[in-house]
Design an enzyme around this catalytic site. Sequence first.
Site, mmCIF file in Angstrom:
data_model
loop_
_atom_site.group_PDB
_atom_site.id
_atom_site.type_symbol
_atom_site.label_atom_id
_atom_site.label_comp_id
_atom_site.label_asym_id
_atom_site.label_seq_id
_atom_site.Cartn_x
_atom_site.Cartn_y
_atom_site.Cartn_z
ATOM 1 N N TYR A 64 0.812 -1.216 0.000
ATOM 2 C CA TYR A 64 0.000 0.000 0.000
ATOM 3 C C TYR A 64 0.842 1.261 0.000
ATOM 4 C CZ TYR A 64 -4.383 -2.248 -0.391
ATOM 5 O OH TYR A 64 -5.425 -2.955 -0.916
ATOM 6 N N ARG A 67 1.552 1.709 -3.574
ATOM 7 C CA ARG A 67 0.386 2.231 -4.305
ATOM 8 C C ARG A 67 0.110 3.699 -3.971
ATOM 9 N NH1 ARG A 67 -4.742 -1.381 -4.515
ATOM 10 N NH2 ARG A 67 -5.202 0.204 -6.070
ATOM 11 N N HIS A 118 -15.118 2.310 -3.207
ATOM 12 C CA HIS A 118 -14.118 1.343 -2.725
ATOM 13 C C HIS A 118 -13.102 1.955 -1.765
ATOM 14 C CE1 HIS A 118 -14.959 -1.404 -6.447
ATOM 15 N NE2 HIS A 118 -15.945 -1.373 -5.581
ATOM 16 N N CYS A 126 -9.150 1.314 11.575
ATOM 17 C CA CYS A 126 -8.736 0.260 12.488
ATOM 18 C C CYS A 126 -9.035 -1.102 11.866
ATOM 19 C CB CYS A 126 -9.479 0.414 13.819
ATOM 20 S SG CYS A 126 -8.942 -0.799 15.048
ATOM 21 N N CYS A 131 -14.232 -1.592 16.357
ATOM 22 C CA CYS A 131 -13.725 -0.313 16.868
ATOM 23 C C CYS A 131 -14.255 0.851 16.036
ATOM 24 C CB CYS A 131 -12.195 -0.321 16.879
ATOM 25 S SG CYS A 131 -11.455 1.307 17.106
ATOM 26 N N CYS A 175 -4.036 1.826 16.041
ATOM 27 C CA CYS A 175 -5.239 2.640 16.131
ATOM 28 C C CYS A 175 -5.173 3.558 17.355
ATOM 29 C CB CYS A 175 -6.446 1.724 16.216
ATOM 30 S SG CYS A 175 -7.968 2.576 16.604
ATOM 31 N N CYS A 178 -8.583 2.562 19.971
ATOM 32 C CA CYS A 178 -8.603 1.380 20.842
ATOM 33 C C CYS A 178 -7.192 0.986 21.298
ATOM 34 C CB CYS A 178 -9.287 0.209 20.138
ATOM 35 S SG CYS A 178 -8.359 -0.455 18.750
#
Length: 282
Positions: A64, A67, A118, A126, A131, A175, A178
């Site tokens: 990612y 990307r 998308h 998260c 959460c 995250c 949480c």
Amino acid sequence: MLASFTAHLNSSNRILVLIGAGLSASSGIPTYRSASGFWRTFSDQQLAKKSAFEEDPILVWQFYNYRRQQAKAALPNPAHHALAELAARRPELFSVNQNVDELCQRAGHPMGQIVDLHGSLFRVKCFDDACGYEEENHEIPIIPQLSVTEPPGVLDSADYNSAQSGVSIEDLPHCPKCKVGLLRPATVWFGENLPEAKVHQVDEWLQDGKVDLMLVIGTSAMVWPAAGYIGRARNAGARVAFFNMMEKAAGVARPEESDWMFLGDAAELVPKAFEGFLGVDN
Ligand code: NAD
Ligand code: ZN
């Protein structure tokens, strides 16, 4: 053919646009079914899924980051700009975007008239759905050690494993709500449901009245529910124009669904098709 399209475009107010990866292809972002739609030797289908993240979140974050860098470096092309301009002049136009690159928004597409069905490469959420934490994140890369700039295919996945990156799972972003879950890209992965609120937004728009025109740009329209929007718009009165490199990949389920078929690169054909409209100030 162009004259009849221009005439219809000029008399259309409620326009539905379905956008796919082909719109961004000439901006240098590979469509995911194309041969270059690979990173190292992994395909999208191998890495864009929950089980891949559970197995190796470092590898998925590297993918990612790559990307994100690719999308960040890309520029909106003339089709993104032409669509943004059309949308600005037709406040009832609504775009259903399957792309996660935010190039439509960067071209100035009015925000209230587009839904990223998308998700976006530039949002994180998260990993624990319960959460529910989600936020925008434009930092590139999100983890400096995971910056991956080499083009796909340079490294051989056979002898690659994420341990070599020197990054441990603890280094991955967690995250802030949480404090337990890992952050993950807020894109819809294979096997996941689309965000209900977004699907609902499209449904409401479709139920709101007659549709004059539908534009299907650079999508194979094989993924549900996007695929179903063409038939639904047609049932609501729309005439449908397709823009695609190949007729058989354009997402036309039945020949009678297509009123206009513009074959070629969307970056060239979309602005050309809108010329007659954009030239007229009405
Ligand atoms: P797809 O890869 O299934 O289809 C791309 C379509 O674009 C094909 O019909 C192809 O013939 C056409 N095409 C290719 N180059 C084109 C060009 N220059 N001009 C016009 N048409 C061209 O992609 P899809 O239909 O968007 O599939 C949806 C999935 O792809 C989504 O899950 C989406 O999130 C993901 N995806 C998005 C991006 C992005 O954000 N740009 C990139 C790759 C994949
Ligand atoms: Zn959380």
